[in-house]
Design a protein around this motif. Structure first.
Motif, PDB file in Angstrom:
ATOM      1  N   ALA A 245       0.837  -1.209   0.000  1.00 21.82           N
ATOM      2  CA  ALA A 245       0.000   0.000   0.000  1.00 21.82           C
ATOM      3  C   ALA A 245       0.870   1.256   0.000  1.00 21.82           C
ATOM      4  O   ALA A 245       0.549   2.242  -0.685  1.00 21.82           O
ATOM      5  N   LEU A 246       1.969   1.245   0.752  1.00 17.46           N
ATOM      6  CA  LEU A 246       2.874   2.390   0.769  1.00 17.46           C
ATOM      7  C   LEU A 246       3.542   2.582  -0.588  1.00 17.46           C
ATOM      8  O   LEU A 246       3.763   3.721  -1.038  1.00 17.46           O
ATOM      9  N   HIS A 247       3.875   1.489  -1.254  1.00 17.64           N
ATOM     10  CA  HIS A 247       4.429   1.602  -2.601  1.00 17.64           C
ATOM     11  C   HIS A 247       3.441   2.305  -3.527  1.00 17.64           C
ATOM     12  O   HIS A 247       3.823   3.179  -4.318  1.00 17.64           O
ATOM     13  N   ARG A 248       2.179   1.946  -3.414  1.00 19.79           N
ATOM     14  CA  ARG A 248       1.161   2.571  -4.266  1.00 19.79           C
ATOM     15  C   ARG A 248       0.992   4.054  -3.949  1.00 19.79           C
ATOM     16  O   ARG A 248       0.588   4.842  -4.829  1.00 19.79           O
ATOM     17  N   LEU A 249       1.306   4.445  -2.726  1.00 21.83           N
ATOM     18  CA  LEU A 249       1.226   5.859  -2.342  1.00 21.83           C
ATOM     19  C   LEU A 249       2.467   6.638  -2.768  1.00 21.83           C
ATOM     20  O   LEU A 249       2.554   7.845  -2.533  1.00 21.83           O
ATOM     21  N   GLY A 250       3.419   5.952  -3.403  1.00 25.63           N
ATOM     22  CA  GLY A 250       4.601   6.646  -3.911  1.00 25.63           C
ATOM     23  C   GLY A 250       5.816   6.574  -3.023  1.00 25.63           C
ATOM     24  O   GLY A 250       6.719   7.407  -3.133  1.00 25.63           O
ATOM     25  N   PHE A 251       5.886   5.553  -2.156  1.00 29.06           N
ATOM     26  CA  PHE A 251       7.041   5.367  -1.277  1.00 29.06           C
ATOM     27  C   PHE A 251       7.682   4.008  -1.602  1.00 29.06           C
ATOM     28  O   PHE A 251       7.426   3.010  -0.914  1.00 29.06           O
TER      29      PHE A 251
ATOM     30  N   ALA B  21       2.641  15.059   5.253  1.00 29.82           N
ATOM     31  CA  ALA B  21       1.536  15.677   4.518  1.00 29.82           C
ATOM     32  C   ALA B  21       0.487  14.652   4.105  1.00 29.82           C
ATOM     33  O   ALA B  21      -0.698  14.978   3.964  1.00 29.82           O
ATOM     34  N   LEU B  22       0.929  13.414   3.924  1.00 27.33           N
ATOM     35  CA  LEU B  22       0.015  12.336   3.521  1.00 27.33           C
ATOM     36  C   LEU B  22      -0.327  11.442   4.715  1.00 27.33           C
ATOM     37  O   LEU B  22      -0.668  10.266   4.534  1.00 27.33           O
ATOM     38  N   GLY B  23      -0.250  11.995   5.908  1.00 27.85           N
ATOM     39  CA  GLY B  23      -0.440  11.200   7.111  1.00 27.85           C
ATOM     40  C   GLY B  23      -1.738  10.422   7.142  1.00 27.85           C
ATOM     41  O   GLY B  23      -1.772   9.238   7.503  1.00 27.85           O
ATOM     42  N   ALA B  24      -2.823  11.061   6.758  1.00 30.17           N
ATOM     43  CA  ALA B  24      -4.122  10.383   6.797  1.00 30.17           C
ATOM     44  C   ALA B  24      -4.152   9.208   5.839  1.00 30.17           C
ATOM     45  O   ALA B  24      -4.687   8.138   6.155  1.00 30.17           O
TER      46      ALA B  24
ATOM     47  N   CYS C 176      -0.715   3.076  13.633  1.00 26.83           N
ATOM     48  CA  CYS C 176       0.335   3.380  12.665  1.00 26.83           C
ATOM     49  C   CYS C 176       1.181   4.523  13.204  1.00 26.83           C
ATOM     50  O   CYS C 176       0.650   5.586  13.556  1.00 26.83           O
ATOM     51  N   ALA C 177       2.507   4.325  13.278  1.00 25.98           N
ATOM     52  CA  ALA C 177       3.423   5.360  13.755  1.00 25.98           C
ATOM     53  C   ALA C 177       4.501   5.590  12.702  1.00 25.98           C
ATOM     54  O   ALA C 177       5.017   4.637  12.109  1.00 25.98           O
ATOM     55  N   LEU C 178       4.842   6.846  12.465  1.00 25.21           N
ATOM     56  CA  LEU C 178       5.904   7.202  11.532  1.00 25.21           C
ATOM     57  C   LEU C 178       7.192   7.422  12.317  1.00 25.21           C
ATOM     58  O   LEU C 178       7.237   8.268  13.225  1.00 25.21           O
ATOM     59  N   ASP C 179       8.234   6.673  12.007  1.00 24.95           N
ATOM     60  CA  ASP C 179       9.513   6.774  12.705  1.00 24.95           C
ATOM     61  C   ASP C 179      10.267   7.996  12.191  1.00 24.95           C
ATOM     62  O   ASP C 179      10.659   8.052  11.025  1.00 24.95           O
ATOM     63  N   LEU C 180      10.499   8.972  13.067  1.00 22.33           N
ATOM     64  CA  LEU C 180      11.117  10.225  12.664  1.00 22.33           C
ATOM     65  C   LEU C 180      12.622  10.112  12.444  1.00 22.33           C
ATOM     66  O   LEU C 180      13.240  11.049  11.942  1.00 22.33           O
ATOM     67  N   GLN C 181      13.207   8.982  12.804  1.00 21.55           N
ATOM     68  CA  GLN C 181      14.627   8.777  12.516  1.00 21.55           C
ATOM     69  C   GLN C 181      14.848   8.320  11.078  1.00 21.55           C
ATOM     70  O   GLN C 181      15.983   8.286  10.606  1.00 21.55           O
ATOM     71  N   GLY C 182      13.785   7.977  10.386  1.00 22.66           N
ATOM     72  CA  GLY C 182      13.923   7.559   8.996  1.00 22.66           C
ATOM     73  C   GLY C 182      14.324   6.113   8.850  1.00 22.66           C
ATOM     74  O   GLY C 182      14.459   5.366   9.820  1.00 22.66           O
TER      75      GLY C 182
END
Length: 285
Positions: A204-210, A238-241, A255-261
């Motif tokens: 799903a993330l690949h489809r969102l452009g990642f 920006a695409l968090g939702a 779902c959590a976004l890791d800020l360390q990358g």
């Protein structure tokens, strides 16, 4: 001399010479940049005496299996798929720090009949950079007599990519893609359901452009920690939702976004080990 200054011809000829020392080779072929280079050069040097073998289980993403098939067809390489039973092994499912040992053991058990019948040696696409990482599977490989030709001739990950570009391999800039089980926090069991959830979320993330991403599963698979390259973090915010909906739609509760990358081997910290040293992430094709 730095890796990026050593002549590519010298590097690839060294690899060819090392492989030429073997009579028959079975390349453990995942479809990644390392094993793809090894399979291509083994096929060039040994012809029909080299076979690429891909281990198939729930830990191998469907897209990676398809890519491995496509690569061998394109290069005219002999390719076989074998089913491995690591998910039937309690020590693998338990997901302790030695999980990779039991994974590699399952692979070598599956390859044993081929090795016995053909007299071939199993070759792994390990490079010198891998030697500094936490990889218990290397112990299993050593115990089973596998060879690591790229380590033998001193090839780093940078060397692998440079040689692959020179040979025109489509995998030259392919991002690293460890098995899906590596996304599950140590101590949480590895199950087909958890692996499917991770695979679905990453697709799903690949489809969102990642194209470069990791979905790390924590808290018994309820929490997804999403790792993205640092340069993608602003866009991800920006695409968090959309990201939250995609990941939770795959079956996670949070779902959590890791800020360390993104960093390979980030789960190592749960074992008291450092992650793999940071390296540039190649752009996906």
């Amino acid at each position: 001399m730095p890796d990026n200054e050593r002549p590519v011809d010298l590097l690839v000829n060294g690899l060819r010479a090392r492989i030429a020392q073997e009579n028959k080779v079975i390349v453990a072929f995942s479809g990644g940049a390392d094993s793809a280079l090894l399979a291509a050069v083994a096929g060039e040097v040994l012809g029909e005496r080299a076979v690429a073998v891909t281990a198939v289980s729930a830990s191998l993403p469907v897209a990676e299996r398809a890519a491995a098939r496509a690569f061998t067809r394109q290069r005219g390489l002999a390719h076989i798929e074998v089913c491995t039973d690591e998910l039937d092994r309690p020590d693998y499912v338990a997901n302790r720090g030695d999980r990779c040992f039991h994974c590699k053991s399952a692979l070598f058990d599956a390859l044993a009949p081929m090795v016995t019948l053909s007299g071939a040696v199993v070759a792994l696409g390990t490079n010198t950079d891998d030697l500094g990482d936490h990889r218990p599977g290397q112990r299993a490989a050593a115990e089973r007599g596998a060879i690591m030709p790229m380590v033998d001739v001193g090839l780093s990950k940078t060397d692998v990519r440079r040689i692959s570009r020179a040979l025109g391999l489509v995998t030259s800039d392919k991002p690293a893609a460890a098995c899906l089980s590596s996304r599950i926090a140590y101590g949480d069991p590895v199950t087909p359901e958890a692996l499917a959830r991770i695979e679905s979320a990453e697709a799903a993330l690949h489809r969102l452009g990642f194209p470069v991403c990791r979905v790390r599963a924590h808290a018994a698979g309820t929490v997804a920690r999403v790792e993205l390259p640092s340069e993608d973090l602003a866009r991800a915010t920006a695409l968090g939702a959309e990201i939250d909906g995609a990941v939770r739609g795959a079956g996670f509760d949070f779902c959590a976004l890791d800020l360390q990358g993104f960093r390979s081997g980030r789960m190592n910290v749960l074992l008291g080990l450092p992650p793999v040293p940071a390296a540039p992430v190649p752009a996906a094709r």
